[in-house]
Structures are given as structure tokens and as C-alpha cells.
Write an enzyme that holds these catalytic residues in place. Structure first.
Site, mmCIF file in Angstrom:
data_model
loop_
_atom_site.group_PDB
_atom_site.id
_atom_site.type_symbol
_atom_site.label_atom_id
_atom_site.label_comp_id
_atom_site.label_asym_id
_atom_site.label_seq_id
_atom_site.Cartn_x
_atom_site.Cartn_y
_atom_site.Cartn_z
ATOM 1 N N ASN A 70 0.752 -1.340 -0.037
ATOM 2 C CA ASN A 70 -0.138 -0.055 -0.125
ATOM 3 C C ASN A 70 0.895 1.379 -0.143
ATOM 4 O O ASN A 70 0.314 2.103 0.319
ATOM 5 C CB ASN A 70 -0.969 0.056 1.184
ATOM 6 C CG ASN A 70 -0.334 0.003 2.483
ATOM 7 O OD1 ASN A 70 0.861 -0.188 2.657
ATOM 8 N ND2 ASN A 70 -0.831 -0.066 3.686
ATOM 9 N N SER A 100 -7.643 11.654 0.050
ATOM 10 C CA SER A 100 -6.916 11.875 1.351
ATOM 11 C C SER A 100 -7.336 12.979 2.131
ATOM 12 O O SER A 100 -8.079 13.848 1.585
ATOM 13 C CB SER A 100 -5.335 11.574 0.991
ATOM 14 O OG SER A 100 -4.923 10.604 0.263
ATOM 15 N N HIS A 107 2.823 6.248 11.871
ATOM 16 C CA HIS A 107 1.776 5.264 12.098
ATOM 17 C C HIS A 107 2.085 4.062 12.500
ATOM 18 O O HIS A 107 1.172 3.109 12.971
ATOM 19 C CB HIS A 107 0.646 5.552 11.472
ATOM 20 C CG HIS A 107 0.868 5.202 9.829
ATOM 21 N ND1 HIS A 107 0.545 6.095 8.949
ATOM 22 C CD2 HIS A 107 1.256 4.075 9.252
ATOM 23 C CE1 HIS A 107 0.611 5.348 7.747
ATOM 24 N NE2 HIS A 107 1.050 4.168 8.055
ATOM 25 N N HIS A 126 -5.383 6.344 10.804
ATOM 26 C CA HIS A 126 -4.116 6.410 9.741
ATOM 27 C C HIS A 126 -4.442 6.261 8.342
ATOM 28 O O HIS A 126 -3.851 6.308 7.693
ATOM 29 C CB HIS A 126 -3.066 5.416 10.438
ATOM 30 C CG HIS A 126 -3.225 4.071 9.780
ATOM 31 N ND1 HIS A 126 -4.433 3.227 9.717
ATOM 32 C CD2 HIS A 126 -2.382 3.279 9.310
ATOM 33 C CE1 HIS A 126 -4.202 2.056 9.257
ATOM 34 N NE2 HIS A 126 -2.933 2.003 8.758
ATOM 35 N N SER A 180 -7.256 5.653 -0.485
ATOM 36 C CA SER A 180 -6.811 4.760 -1.661
ATOM 37 C C SER A 180 -6.764 5.692 -3.082
ATOM 38 O O SER A 180 -7.246 6.536 -3.010
ATOM 39 C CB SER A 180 -8.127 3.814 -2.115
ATOM 40 O OG SER A 180 -9.123 4.408 -2.522
ATOM 41 N N MET A 181 -6.237 4.984 -3.978
ATOM 42 C CA MET A 181 -5.569 5.719 -5.136
ATOM 43 C C MET A 181 -6.784 6.306 -5.786
ATOM 44 O O MET A 181 -6.823 7.245 -6.723
ATOM 45 C CB MET A 181 -4.966 4.711 -6.083
ATOM 46 C CG MET A 181 -5.653 3.875 -6.614
ATOM 47 S SD MET A 181 -4.560 2.914 -7.754
ATOM 48 C CE MET A 181 -4.108 1.347 -6.662
ATOM 49 N N HIS A 215 4.017 7.863 1.009
ATOM 50 C CA HIS A 215 3.640 6.981 2.175
ATOM 51 C C HIS A 215 4.472 5.824 1.994
ATOM 52 O O HIS A 215 4.476 4.776 1.015
ATOM 53 C CB HIS A 215 2.237 6.451 1.929
ATOM 54 C CG HIS A 215 1.842 5.230 3.008
ATOM 55 N ND1 HIS A 215 0.940 4.500 2.618
ATOM 56 C CD2 HIS A 215 2.143 4.934 4.181
ATOM 57 C CE1 HIS A 215 0.575 3.622 3.420
ATOM 58 N NE2 HIS A 215 1.380 4.045 4.510
#
Lengths: 138, 480
Positions: free
Chosen positions: B205, B384, B328, B403, B379-380, B237
Site C-alpha cells: 500500500n 486523502s 503510524h 491512519h 486509496s488511489m 507513504h
């Protein structure tokens, strides 16, 4: 019953591994992990030029299995290799002394971060089989 | 497995599993979730895992999960567990294998309108500069001595070696370095695995994503953070890569062996732990800090790569500046108030973000009035969020919040039902450029595999454990 069964897990990979003997269980688990790292790599007959000795001890048999797979995972990452076969010089409840056979690969298909102890518990069924669940962190 | 009837509703966003539910629980379990999310929590074993966490020696107040919770291995993902200092336990399982997995956000001075026509070019350039994919190494190759410097200096190593910007350091949690790190308690294998992985995002991820700010919820805090509508921003990330995985593996193995000595018998082997003030507890804490430093250095090097790619496309336009970098997956020593008194605690966050509120001495001067920025990647194909830490998070959740969106579908199931090439085309039609090493990675990380991030953020916002500041929409995504 298949020797390796994939059981659903929300984020990771859960395998149920069965073997006819302790050695078979360890070898089947090795095949299951290596085939995850590189799709079905160990299902084909191939040259395995890498030959590494490993020696481990653990407080119990289940821990020994998880530590064995963790050790193989570390070696795979360090050497960019897949290990398909294992020859046991000794395998008891607490000691593993073995030779691993594998080959370098160009890439991995799955990023296994770790072999976890979660849900691992080797049991000996009334039909004589050894089995355990193994959860891989991916 | 526990069922929904066993939960006590404390309010519209907080549920409790009483301590009396199981004789080995030392504290109750607290679940942050709106009622509409609750049924999904029983689709896996998250809450049973949470009850196991509630049995850990020295645990304080409650074992807590955030609304993005899902089943893990030992600890549930989305969990927070604070134990008593110095004799409560520290558990590597409460941090996870990807030590200091975290997120940072870079802010540019370019709007979506200005960048739109350059997006394909920028995406390709980012993909070229930032190595991604399983086990993939980068261009920086370090010997063991140099790795040891990374482990003790963290993001400062990147700055000292020309792969970072000194101005960034103030805006990294703990300024990008934990002084408790000790490279002597990190195995040679862990160091070797880290020798070529700085500046790489890996797989799963993890990602680098170009986003646009599509909504501002709190104008004042957004202004203070330097966020505005239609601004182009970059989200990173990733974590400590193979180096951190090896540290966790090494210490979980050690802890299996030493627990009987301390009369520790957790209900799950992956909750292996040791008293914090034991020799082994201290060694793990120092090794974990070393891996955390590696992760901060990694994200700083990736930021350097992003800026190189940026310069190649936009020339002299200022490169994006760092808003903040948050971890996180981490355990930290922190002071929190319990029953009106300050206590030093060992706070484990596994898939939970630190969300310290205004006035905290742990956060930069520029965020003293707002609370720290909290970055929640989705997610893509969805969104966010940028949130800010609150005083209430300090009171309720040891200064923690969610998170991410949280997985709801297994990778196997996602691969079965998602047609990755089709998804990539559909995302492009929505203006989202996805570049990945494999279609498999795209399928596994498809938006359908994740919970509704809007509901997750709504929950933490309603609960007051973070404040909504801005929403980001993806423009281009680089994945492994």
C-alpha cells in the site's frame, strides 16, 4: 485435502499447511512460502545451485517452524533467491539442522514482510497428519 | 468471536467491550466507529484481537481501535495501547514489522490549472526517479558503517549527505531522529537488508501521489498550514523497508524465548512482549528507534527525489516544501494525564497516527496554535485528508487518531474481482494517472478494497480526536 490451503485474511495471507510427517510439514511450508514469493517457482523441476547450511533452536516445535521460515525469508531477501528444497540433517522438537537449496531470481512477485507467530500451532491429527496455520505479513 | 450485542454504546462514535467480558482483560476495549460502520467490524477478528491487547501487563485505561481498524496478526491494525512506564510491557507486535511506516505531505506553489497539462510528464519523471516495487533497491548503496550512521542520525543523515533539506527537519515528527537509537542492537542481517533501500517506496500500500486540494474545511488552520483550494501537493507513504522488517522479526524471535523468564504468557504469540525496563525491552526499544530513524531518512531521500523530478519539469519554480511527516507504526515514551495526574507511558500505535493538539511541546512552533498536521492517506481513487491534532485526542486516545481508510477486502479477493487494466483506464478518465510496477499491485490496492475514508474521517472528527482541515484528490499515483 490439499497440502497448502489459502484461507481469507483482510490484509495479509493465511495458509493452512498439512504434512504427513514433521519433515514433510516443514518442506510443504517452505514450498508454500517460496511459491508466494515467486509464483509457483518451486512447482517446476529446476537447477538449485545455492546450497546453504542453517542451524536453529527454539523453545517448541511451532516456534521452530516459524523461525525456520523467517530464516529462509531473510536469506531470500539477502541473496535475492528462492529456496525450494530442504534436506534435514536433524529435526527435533527444538533443533533444526539442515541444508537449503535454491536459486537466484530476477525479482519477487510478493513482498512478504514477515512470517508471523499469529495462529501458528502445529497439531497432530488422529489421521496422523501434522498441520498448522501460518499468517504472512505482506 | 465477539458479537455486536456484547458492545456497550458510550456515545454516537464510541463503543466499549467491558473488562468483564473476559477474565484475562486488564482494561476495557474502546472502539471508535459510527453506528453505520459497526456491522463491518464483525467481518473479521479485529475485536477479538483488541481484547487480546487488553490483557497486556501494564496496559492503561483501555485498548483502543480507530474506525479504520481491520484484522492484523496479534494487534489489530488501527490500534493504540499505552502501558505503564517503566515496568509495563513493550511489544514489537504493537508496532508491526514496518516500523515507522508513515506519511509526509509536500506543498507546492502551483495550482491544479498550472500543473494539469504537465501531469503525464511529471508522473513519468517521478516514476523514473523513485524506485518502487518488491525488494527494489535504489541508487544509494551504503556499507555497514554508513548504515549505522543512518540508524543513529535518521533524516539528518540525508541532509548531511546532500539528499535532503535542513529546513525539513523541524517538520518531521521528533525532528526525524529518535536519540534512543542504538545500532549495536540491530542485527547485521537488518543492516544488510537496508544497504540499498534508502529512497525507495517498496510495494503493497505504499505510494507517492500528486494530489490537488479539493476542499477546505477549516479556513483558519488551512491558512496556517499553507493549504488552499486547487493547490498541488505531494503525499509520500512508506516506511523502514526490509531493514525494519528484519528488526521486528529478530526481536519477536528473541521475545518468544525470554517471556517465560518474566512470567509473560500473552494469548497470542504475536503479542510477544517484555517489560520495558528489562534488558531485552530496552534493546528492542533502541533497535526500533534505529529502524524508525531509517524510515525518516528514507522519506527524506524520497522527498529529495521528488524535488529532483519537480525541477526537471518546472525548472526554477520553487520545489515543494514539507508540511509535516508523521509516523503510524511506532512506540514512544509520552506523558499523558490519567485520572487527573500526569503519567509517563509507553504508547504503542499500530496503524494509528499521533495527533497532538495545540500547545504540545512535541510539535513545531508554527503549529502550536493549531495542533500538529495529521495526514490520512486514502486509496488511489478516492480522497486523502489533512487533519489537525486536538486537545480532546490527548484526553481520549493518548493523542492518537486514525491512519487511513482501512482495508475491508483481502488482497486475494481484490485480485479476483478487479480488472486492473480497466481500473487504470477508468482512473485515467477521472484524471488520475496511475503508474505501477505491476497490474497485480493496482488490483490489490483498488479503491473497492478499502473502507469509505469519508466515514472514517467523519468518525474521528465527530469524536473530536482530530479536526478536518482539507481534503485531497489524487492526480497521479506511483506504486510498487
Amino acid at each position: 485435502m490439499d497440502a497448502i490451503e489459502y484461507i481469507p485474511h483482510t490484509a495479509d495471507i493465511r495458509l493452512k499447511v498439512t504434512g504427513s510427517s514433521p519433515k514433510d510439514l516443514f518442506e510443504t511450508a517452505l514450498t508454500g512460502m517460496s511459491n508466494l514469493m515467486r509464483n509457483h517457482y518451486c512447482d517446476k523441476k529446476r537447477e538449485l545451485p545455492l546450497d546453504i547450511k542453517i542451524k536453529l533452536d527454539a523453545p517448541d516445535f511451532t516456534t521452530l517452524l516459524i523461525d525456520f521460515l523467517s530464516e529462509v525469508l531473510t536469506l531470500s531477501n539477502l541473496h535475492q533467491a528462492i529456496y525450494c528444497r530442504v534436506y534435514f540433517e536433524q529435526l527435533s522438537d527444538h533443533i533444526l539442522d539442515a541444508r537449503l537449496f535454491g536459486a537466484h531470481v530476477r525479482k519477487f512477485d510478493e513482498d512478504i514482510k514477515a512470517v508471523t507467530y499469529h495462529e501458528a500451532n502445529i497439531t497432530h491429527s488422529p489421521t496422523g497428519e501434522f498441520e498448522t496455520m501460518i499468517v504472512f505479513d505482506i | 468471536m465477539i458479537d455486536q450485542k456484547s458492545l456497550i454504546k458510550l456515545n454516537e462514535y464510541l463503543w466499549e467491550i467491558p473488562q468483564s467480558t473476559r477474565p484475562d482483560m486488564r482494561v476495557p476495549a474502546h472502539i471508535y466507529a459510527l453506528e453505520e460502520m459497526l456491522a463491518d467490524l464483525f467481518n473479521d477478528r479485529s475485536l477479538d484481537q483488541l481484547m487480546n491487547v487488553a490483557t497486556l501487563p501494564g496496559i492503561q485505561k483501555a485498548a483502543i481501535v480507530m474506525p479504520d481498524v481491520h484484522e492484523g496478526y496479534g494487534f489489530p491494525i488501527g490500534g493504540v495501547c499505552a502501558t505503564r512506564y517503566p515496568d509495563g510491557v513493550i511489544s514489537p507486535g504493537g508496532i508491526g514489522y514496518d516500523i515507522n511506516c508513515g506519511v509526509r505531505l509536500l506543498l507546492s506553489d502551483i495550482t491544479f490549472n498550472d500543473i494539469e497539462s504537465h501531469l503525464p510528464e511529471l508522473t513519468s519523471e517521478l516514476y523514473r526517479y523513485i524506485p518502487s516495487g518488491i525488494g527494489r533497491g535504489g541508487s544509494i548503496k551504503l556499507n555497514i558503517k554508513e548504515i549505522e550512521k543512518v540508524l543513529t542520525r535518521g533524516a539528518h543523515w540525508a541532509v548531511q549527505n546532500g539528499y535532503g533539506d535542513a529546513d525539513d527537519l523541524e517538520f518531521i515528527e521528533s525532528n526525524g531522529v529518535l536519540p534512543s537509537a542504538d545500532s549495536n542492537v540491530v542485527s547485521t542481517e537488518a543492516k544488510q537488508r537496508g544497504h540499498d533501500q534508502l529512497g525507495t517506496i517498496g510495494a503493497g500500500n505504499h505510494f507517492v501521489e500528486v494530489d490537488r486540494v479539493d476542499e477546505i474545511f477549516d479556513e483558519e488552520i488551512a491558512r496556517s498550514f499553507g493549504l488552499y483550494r486547487e493547490q498541488t501537493v505531494i503525499l509520500i507513504h512508506t516506511g523502514s523497508r526490509g531493514m525494519g522488517h528484519q528488526v521486528a522479526t529478530d526481536y519477536l524471535r528473541l521475545f518468544q524465548r525470554i517471556m517465560p523468564k518474566y512470567d509473560l504468557h500473552p494469548p497470542d504469540r504475536e503479542l510477544a512482549c517484555a517489560p520495558f525496563n528489562s534488558r531485552e525491552g530496552q534493546q528492542y526499544f533502541s533497535a526500533m528507534a534505529a529502524a524508525a530513524n531509517y524510515a525518516w531518512c528514507n522519506r527524506e531521500v524520497i522527498t529529495w527525489e521528488v524535488r529532483q523530478a519537480w525541477k526537471n519539469i518546472f525548472g526554477k519554480t520553487p520545489t515543494p516544501r514539507l508540511l509535516y511527516d508523521v509516523a503510524h507504526n511506532m512506540a514512544k515514551l509520552e506523558t499523558h494525564v490519567l485520572n487527573g495526574k500526569s503519567h509517563k507511558l509507553i504508547v504503542h500505535r499500530k496503524g494509528a497516527t499521533r495527533a497532538f493538539g495545540p500547545g504540545s511541546s512535541e510539535i513545531p512552533d508554527s503549529y502550536q496554535k493549531t495542533g500538529q498536521p495529521v495526514l490520512i492517506p486514502g486509496s488511489m481513487g478516492t480522497a486523502s485528508y489533512v487533519l489537525s491534532g486536538t486537545t480532546k485526542s490527548m484526553e481520549l486516545t493518548f493523542g492518537s487518531t486514525c491512519h487511513g481508510a482501512g482495508r475491508q477486502m483481502s488482497r486475494t479477493a481484490a485480485k479476483k474481482i478487479v480488472d486492473a487494466p480497466k481500473l487504470q483506464r477508468e482512473l485515467l478518465e477521472q484524471g488520475i494517472h496511475v503508474q505501477a510496477r505491476s497490474y497485480r499491485g493496482i488490483a490489490e490496492e483498488a479503491p473497492i478494497a478499502y473502507k469509505n475514508i469519508d466515514l472514517v474521517v467523519k468518525t474521528v472528527s465527530r469524536a473530536g480526536i482530530a479536526r478536518k482541515v482539507a481534503r485531497l484528490r489524487p492526480l497521479s499515483v506511483i506504486k510498487g
